[in-house]
Write a protein that holds these residues in place. Structure first.
Motif, PDB file in Angstrom:
ATOM      1  N   SER A   1      63.758  25.332   2.741  1.00 20.74           N
ATOM      2  CA  SER A   1      64.709  24.934   3.768  1.00 20.74           C
ATOM      3  C   SER A   1      66.022  24.440   3.157  1.00 20.74           C
ATOM      4  CB  SER A   1      64.091  23.837   4.637  1.00 20.74           C
ATOM      5  OG  SER A   1      64.960  23.536   5.706  1.00 20.74           O
ATOM      6  N   ASP A   2      67.131  24.915   3.684  1.00 17.76           N
ATOM      7  CA  ASP A   2      68.498  24.586   3.250  1.00 17.76           C
ATOM      8  C   ASP A   2      68.789  24.946   1.798  1.00 17.76           C
ATOM      9  OD1 ASP A   2      69.374  23.701   5.740  1.00 17.76           O
ATOM     10  OD2 ASP A   2      68.540  21.706   5.394  1.00 17.76           O
ATOM     11  N   GLU A   3      68.041  25.848   1.241  1.00 18.38           N
ATOM     12  CA  GLU A   3      68.317  26.384  -0.095  1.00 18.38           C
ATOM     13  C   GLU A   3      68.613  27.870   0.049  1.00 18.38           C
ATOM     14  OE1 GLU A   3      65.394  25.598  -3.121  1.00 18.38           O
ATOM     15  OE2 GLU A   3      64.768  23.768  -2.099  1.00 18.38           O
TER      16      GLU A   3
ATOM     17  N   GLY B   1      71.276  39.859  -2.334  1.00 17.55           N
ATOM     18  CA  GLY B   1      71.882  38.877  -1.447  1.00 17.55           C
ATOM     19  C   GLY B   1      71.126  37.571  -1.465  1.00 17.55           C
ATOM     20  N   GLY B   2      71.259  36.848  -0.352  1.00 20.23           N
ATOM     21  CA  GLY B   2      70.617  35.548  -0.259  1.00 20.23           C
ATOM     22  C   GLY B   2      70.218  35.218   1.161  1.00 20.23           C
ATOM     23  N   ILE B   3      69.184  34.396   1.291  1.00 15.43           N
ATOM     24  CA  ILE B   3      68.699  33.955   2.597  1.00 15.43           C
ATOM     25  C   ILE B   3      68.810  32.437   2.640  1.00 15.43           C
ATOM     26  CG2 ILE B   3      66.712  33.864   4.165  1.00 15.43           C
ATOM     27  CD1 ILE B   3      65.595  36.318   2.645  1.00 15.43           C
ATOM     28  N   VAL B   4      69.383  31.919   3.729  1.00 17.38           N
ATOM     29  CA  VAL B   4      69.455  30.478   3.947  1.00 17.38           C
ATOM     30  C   VAL B   4      68.623  30.165   5.181  1.00 17.38           C
ATOM     31  CG1 VAL B   4      70.949  28.518   4.428  1.00 17.38           C
ATOM     32  CG2 VAL B   4      71.755  30.333   2.922  1.00 17.38           C
ATOM     33  N   VAL B   5      67.663  29.237   5.040  1.00 14.93           N
ATOM     34  CA  VAL B   5      66.771  28.863   6.136  1.00 14.93           C
ATOM     35  C   VAL B   5      67.351  27.651   6.848  1.00 14.93           C
ATOM     36  CG1 VAL B   5      64.430  28.143   6.745  1.00 14.93           C
ATOM     37  CG2 VAL B   5      64.802  29.707   4.819  1.00 14.93           C
ATOM     38  N   ARG B   6      67.544  27.774   8.163  1.00 20.27           N
ATOM     39  CA  ARG B   6      68.046  26.673   8.994  1.00 20.27           C
ATOM     40  C   ARG B   6      67.182  26.586  10.250  1.00 20.27           C
ATOM     41  NH1 ARG B   6      73.990  28.086   7.868  1.00 20.27           N
ATOM     42  NH2 ARG B   6      74.233  26.999   5.903  1.00 20.27           N
TER      43      ARG B   6
END
Length: 172
Positions: free
Chosen positions: A12-14, A43-48
């Motif tokens: 989470s939030d990383e 790419g990248g995934i950000v968990v919110r």
């Protein structure tokens, strides 16, 4: 390129970085697409909370038929996109094109496939040569067309053109 939501929630939030290749066999039913040679995605995934923001860079090489010569050619496709996967929305909701409903697993393949298809050119050629013509048509330069158009005189106005020409001769 598939993750369970429970795997992603651990970060989470990383930013969860990803980089890989994808095999896409049947991209679309278009007849001018021969094959998909390679597709690299990073790419990248950000968990919110209930949303997963995915920033993707897609680089693919598609073998297509040349629009003029029908020879096989390599067409590079490069796409950057920000996609949002949301657990709280459903397929029936009126959504932005970059917001996707997600249940249990986050699968990027359908979105990657769609992004490549949307960014493929409708017609593509490497040939610099203009088509010479076909049945009942031919390619001509614009100047030739304008000159040809000026030379044509409507038969009903032929007498008026003769008068105009005679007036010009009197002035000289």
């Amino acid at each position: 390129m598939k993750w369970t939501l429970s795997q992603l929630r651990k970060f989470s939030d990383e930013v969860i970085e990803f980089d890989g290749e994808l095999e896409l066999d049947d991209l679309t039913d278009r007849r001018d697409i021969v094959s998909v040679d390679s597709t690299k995605v990073n790419g990248g995934i950000v968990v919110r909370s209930d949303q997963f923001h995915v920033q993707m860079n897609i680089d693919s090489i598609i073998t297509m038929l040349d629009s003029r010569t029908s020879e096989e050619i390599q067409v590079p496709v490069s796409v950057e996109s920000m996609e949002i996967f949301d657990e709280t929305v459903e397929e029936t909701d009126d959504l932005d094109e970059n917001v996707h409903p997600v249940i249990h697993t986050l699968d990027l393949e359908p979105v990657i496939r769609e992004l490549i298809i949307v960014n493929l050119p409708n017609a593509y050629t490497e040939s610099e040569e203009l088509a010479a013509g076909g049945k009942d048509w031919m390619v001509i330069e614009e100047d030739d067309y304008l000159r040809e158009d000026e030379e044509k005189v409507d038969p009903r106005l032929e007498k008026l053109k003769a008068l105009l020409d005679s007036d010009e001769e009197k002035e000289d």
